[in-house]
Design an enzyme around this catalytic site. Structure first.
Site, PDB file in Angstrom:
ATOM      1  CG  ASP A 138       6.457   9.564   9.801  1.00  0.00           C
ATOM      2  OD1 ASP A 138       6.350  10.682  10.351  1.00  0.00           O
ATOM      3  OD2 ASP A 138       5.537   8.736   9.766  1.00  0.00           O
ATOM      4  CD  GLU A 198       8.608   5.781  16.106  1.00  0.00           C
ATOM      5  OE1 GLU A 198       7.390   5.812  16.385  1.00  0.00           O
ATOM      6  OE2 GLU A 198       9.037   5.425  15.005  1.00  0.00           O
ATOM      7  CB  VAL A 211       7.353   6.567   5.263  1.00  0.00           C
ATOM      8  CG1 VAL A 211       7.760   7.987   4.916  1.00  0.00           C
ATOM      9  CG2 VAL A 211       7.401   5.671   4.034  1.00  0.00           C
ATOM     10  CB  ALA A 212       8.616   1.265   6.579  1.00  0.00           C
ATOM     11  NE  ARG A 213       5.891  -0.085  12.924  1.00  0.00           N
ATOM     12  CZ  ARG A 213       4.865   0.647  12.474  1.00  0.00           C
ATOM     13  NH1 ARG A 213       5.084   1.732  11.757  1.00  0.00           N
ATOM     14  NH2 ARG A 213       3.620   0.292  12.745  1.00  0.00           N
ATOM     15  CG  HIS A 263       5.285   6.893  13.707  1.00  0.00           C
ATOM     16  ND1 HIS A 263       5.813   5.727  14.189  1.00  0.00           N
ATOM     17  CD2 HIS A 263       4.411   6.525  12.724  1.00  0.00           C
ATOM     18  CE1 HIS A 263       5.282   4.693  13.540  1.00  0.00           C
ATOM     19  NE2 HIS A 263       4.427   5.158  12.637  1.00  0.00           N
ATOM     20  CB  THR A 301      -0.923   0.017   1.233  1.00  0.00           C
ATOM     21  OG1 THR A 301      -1.654  -1.203   1.263  1.00  0.00           O
ATOM     22  CG2 THR A 301      -1.887   1.182   1.168  1.00  0.00           C
ATOM     23  CG  LEU A 302       3.337   3.132   3.496  1.00  0.00           C
ATOM     24  CD1 LEU A 302       1.961   2.824   4.021  1.00  0.00           C
ATOM     25  CD2 LEU A 302       4.378   2.807   4.563  1.00  0.00           C
TER      26      LEU A 302
HETATM   27  P1  NAD Z   1       1.551  -3.759   2.991  1.00  0.00           P
HETATM   28  O1  NAD Z   1       1.418  -5.066   3.648  1.00  0.00           O
HETATM   29  O2  NAD Z   1       0.457  -3.259   2.126  1.00  0.00           O
HETATM   30  O3  NAD Z   1       2.893  -3.712   2.122  1.00  0.00           O
HETATM   31  C1  NAD Z   1       4.133  -4.205   2.544  1.00  0.00           C
HETATM   32  C2  NAD Z   1       4.838  -4.797   1.334  1.00  0.00           C
HETATM   33  O4  NAD Z   1       6.194  -5.121   1.660  1.00  0.00           O
HETATM   34  C3  NAD Z   1       4.175  -6.086   0.836  1.00  0.00           C
HETATM   35  O5  NAD Z   1       3.948  -5.960  -0.544  1.00  0.00           O
HETATM   36  C4  NAD Z   1       5.218  -7.152   1.139  1.00  0.00           C
HETATM   37  O6  NAD Z   1       5.193  -8.200   0.197  1.00  0.00           O
HETATM   38  C5  NAD Z   1       6.493  -6.350   1.030  1.00  0.00           C
HETATM   39  N1  NAD Z   1       7.661  -6.970   1.688  1.00  0.00           N
HETATM   40  C6  NAD Z   1       7.716  -7.587   2.873  1.00  0.00           C
HETATM   41  N2  NAD Z   1       8.972  -8.000   3.126  1.00  0.00           N
HETATM   42  C7  NAD Z   1       9.721  -7.619   2.073  1.00  0.00           C
HETATM   43  C8  NAD Z   1      11.096  -7.765   1.741  1.00  0.00           C
HETATM   44  N3  NAD Z   1      11.945  -8.382   2.562  1.00  0.00           N
HETATM   45  N4  NAD Z   1      11.521  -7.228   0.569  1.00  0.00           N
HETATM   46  C9  NAD Z   1      10.664  -6.600  -0.269  1.00  0.00           C
HETATM   47  N5  NAD Z   1       9.353  -6.463  -0.010  1.00  0.00           N
HETATM   48  C10 NAD Z   1       8.900  -6.962   1.144  1.00  0.00           C
HETATM   49  O7  NAD Z   1       1.827  -2.732   4.174  1.00  0.00           O
HETATM   50  P2  NAD Z   1       1.783  -1.130   4.061  1.00  0.00           P
HETATM   51  O8  NAD Z   1       0.441  -0.643   4.441  1.00  0.00           O
HETATM   52  O9  NAD Z   1       2.363  -0.723   2.754  1.00  0.00           O
HETATM   53  O10 NAD Z   1       2.761  -0.735   5.237  1.00  0.00           O
HETATM   54  C11 NAD Z   1       4.131  -1.149   5.197  1.00  0.00           C
HETATM   55  C12 NAD Z   1       4.753  -0.851   6.554  1.00  0.00           C
HETATM   56  O11 NAD Z   1       4.860   0.552   6.716  1.00  0.00           O
HETATM   57  C13 NAD Z   1       3.883  -1.321   7.713  1.00  0.00           C
HETATM   58  O12 NAD Z   1       4.235  -2.645   8.086  1.00  0.00           O
HETATM   59  C14 NAD Z   1       4.177  -0.333   8.793  1.00  0.00           C
HETATM   60  O13 NAD Z   1       5.235  -0.811   9.606  1.00  0.00           O
HETATM   61  C15 NAD Z   1       4.646   0.910   8.063  1.00  0.00           C
HETATM   62  N6  NAD Z   1       3.655   2.015   8.105  1.00  0.00           N
HETATM   63  C16 NAD Z   1       4.038   3.227   8.606  1.00  0.00           C
HETATM   64  C17 NAD Z   1       3.126   4.280   8.647  1.00  0.00           C
HETATM   65  C18 NAD Z   1       3.519   5.616   9.184  1.00  0.00           C
HETATM   66  O14 NAD Z   1       2.707   6.274   9.812  1.00  0.00           O
HETATM   67  N7  NAD Z   1       4.720   6.084   8.959  1.00  0.00           N
HETATM   68  C19 NAD Z   1       1.812   4.092   8.176  1.00  0.00           C
HETATM   69  C20 NAD Z   1       1.463   2.847   7.646  1.00  0.00           C
HETATM   70  C21 NAD Z   1       2.389   1.822   7.607  1.00  0.00           C
END
Ligand code: NAD
Length: 308
Positions: A250, A255, A224-226, A274, A145-146
């Site tokens: 972010d 944190e 923006v992930a973790r 965040h 999604t992100l």
């Molecule tokens: P999602 O599940 O839609 O997408 C994650 C993608 O990463 C999936 O397509 C998965 O196949 C892929 N993936 C997993 N391991 C991988 C690897 N080793 N190499 C390549 N690709 C890999 O999740 P999302 O909604 O896109 O969110 C992703 C992460 O971002 C969440 O787990 C969360 O930790 C973080 N997040 C942060 C915020 C924020 O406020 N900053 C908001 C939402 C999500």
């Protein structure tokens, strides 16, 4: 299966106003109520929470009010036979806009002008410094999604977008997909590298000294992930050494980011607390997801976003 109560755990206050969030379930046939720690749960309870609690394993179904569910012990949920769902699927626009915001700032220097604005300073940057993002290469690591939200927006700005993904299936706006094993090749030519994978054993420390050395010295890292996906000490060293040009962050290993973190002091580091997913309607977005799943749960259908 039946649900008698939708328990909204008070930890959701980290991301939404609790009262408005509970009210967002007014139209459901199931009553929603705010619960704190010390509450007991039964199979007829569904729980929505930001943080995990061991007692949630007594409930019938648990929803994590975040996309990243790395704090929840998925093995324990599987062992207990309690379905766990997360809030993925709703952050493409919010986090996508944040990532684009970092990139445009680094290119157009808004963060620098803002710093000088505090001193009423009509600042004149070096001629070489401003650029445009159009035509620059962005590598998006993780295309869920992100990642897709970032890629689509970068593509619309005329950027050249490549991505890292475990399957080579094409993604809109992404001109080339690299396998995670070829991460170094994928990031080597990018002006921007955006991290959009979940925090898992495979992604922890995915970005450290070798990756920063591999990146261009005029490249920017966007996380923006973790936090734990990036080795923060190595990032500080890379910024000090000029191995990369800057970072838009972010998320952090700890944190809130501790006051004594050196990251606060770099001009070319933009820190957001965040808030990538924050909007004034976030409670409605999560409530929609949960309400849909309440319907599915009651109808005996598969839950959306089930992660355990
Ligand atoms: P999602 O599940 O839609 O997408 C994650 C993608 O990463 C999936 O397509 C998965 O196949 C892929 N993936 C997993 N391991 C991988 C690897 N080793 N190499 C390549 N690709 C890999 O999740 P999302 O909604 O896109 O969110 C992703 C992460 O971002 C969440 O787990 C969360 O930790 C973080 N997040 C942060 C915020 C924020 O406020 N900053 C908001 C939402 C999500």
């Amino acid at each position: 299966a039946d649900i008698e109560r939708l328990c909204v755990h008070e930890s959701v206050e980290n991301v939404v106003p609790t009262e408005a969030f509970v009210e967002a379930f007014d139209d459901l046939d199931v009553p929603a109520e705010l619960v704190g720690d010390g509450e007991g749960y039964a199979e007829s309870d569904a729980v929505v929470s930001f943080r995990p609690r061991p007692e949630f394993l007594d409930a019938g179904w648990v929803h994590c009010a975040r996309a990243g569910y790395d704090e929840f012990d998925t093995d324990a949920y599987e062992a207990a036979g309690v379905p766990l769902t997360n809030s993925s699927g709703i952050h493409g626009e919010t986090v996508g806009e944040l990532a684009v915001n970092y990139m445009l700032s680094f290119a157009r220097l808004l963060h620098v002008y803002r710093d000088h604005q505090h001193d009423a300073d009509w600042y004149d940057p070096d001629y070489e410094r401003p650029f445009t993002v159009g035509g620059e290469r962005l590598c998006v690591v993780g295309l869920g999604t992100l990642g897709r939200g970032i890629a689509e927006r970068a593509d619309a700005l005329g950027m050249e977008v490549v991505g890292v993904r475990r399957s080579d299936e094409s993604v809109p706006g992404v001109s080339r997909i690299y396998d995670p094993e070829d991460l170094h090749e994928a990031i080597a030519d990018a002006r921007f590298v955006a991290i959009a994978v979940p925090h898992t054993p495979a992604t922890e420390g995915m970005f450290g000294a070798p990756e920063f050395r591999r990146m261009r010295d005029d490249a920017y890292l966007l996380n923006v992930a973790r936090g734990p996906i990036v080795n923060e000490d190595a990032l500080v060293d890379a910024l000090d050494a000029g191995d990369i040009a800057g970072a838009g962050l972010d998320v952090f290993e700890t944190e809130p980011l501790p006051e004594d973190s050196p990251l606060w002091d770099f001009e070319e580091v933009i820190i957001s607390p965040h808030k990538g997913s924050a909007t004034n309607r976030y409670h409605l977005d999560i409530a929609d997801l949960v309400s849909e799943n309440v319907g599915r749960y009651l109808a005996g259908e598969d839950l959306r976003n089930r992660v355990a």
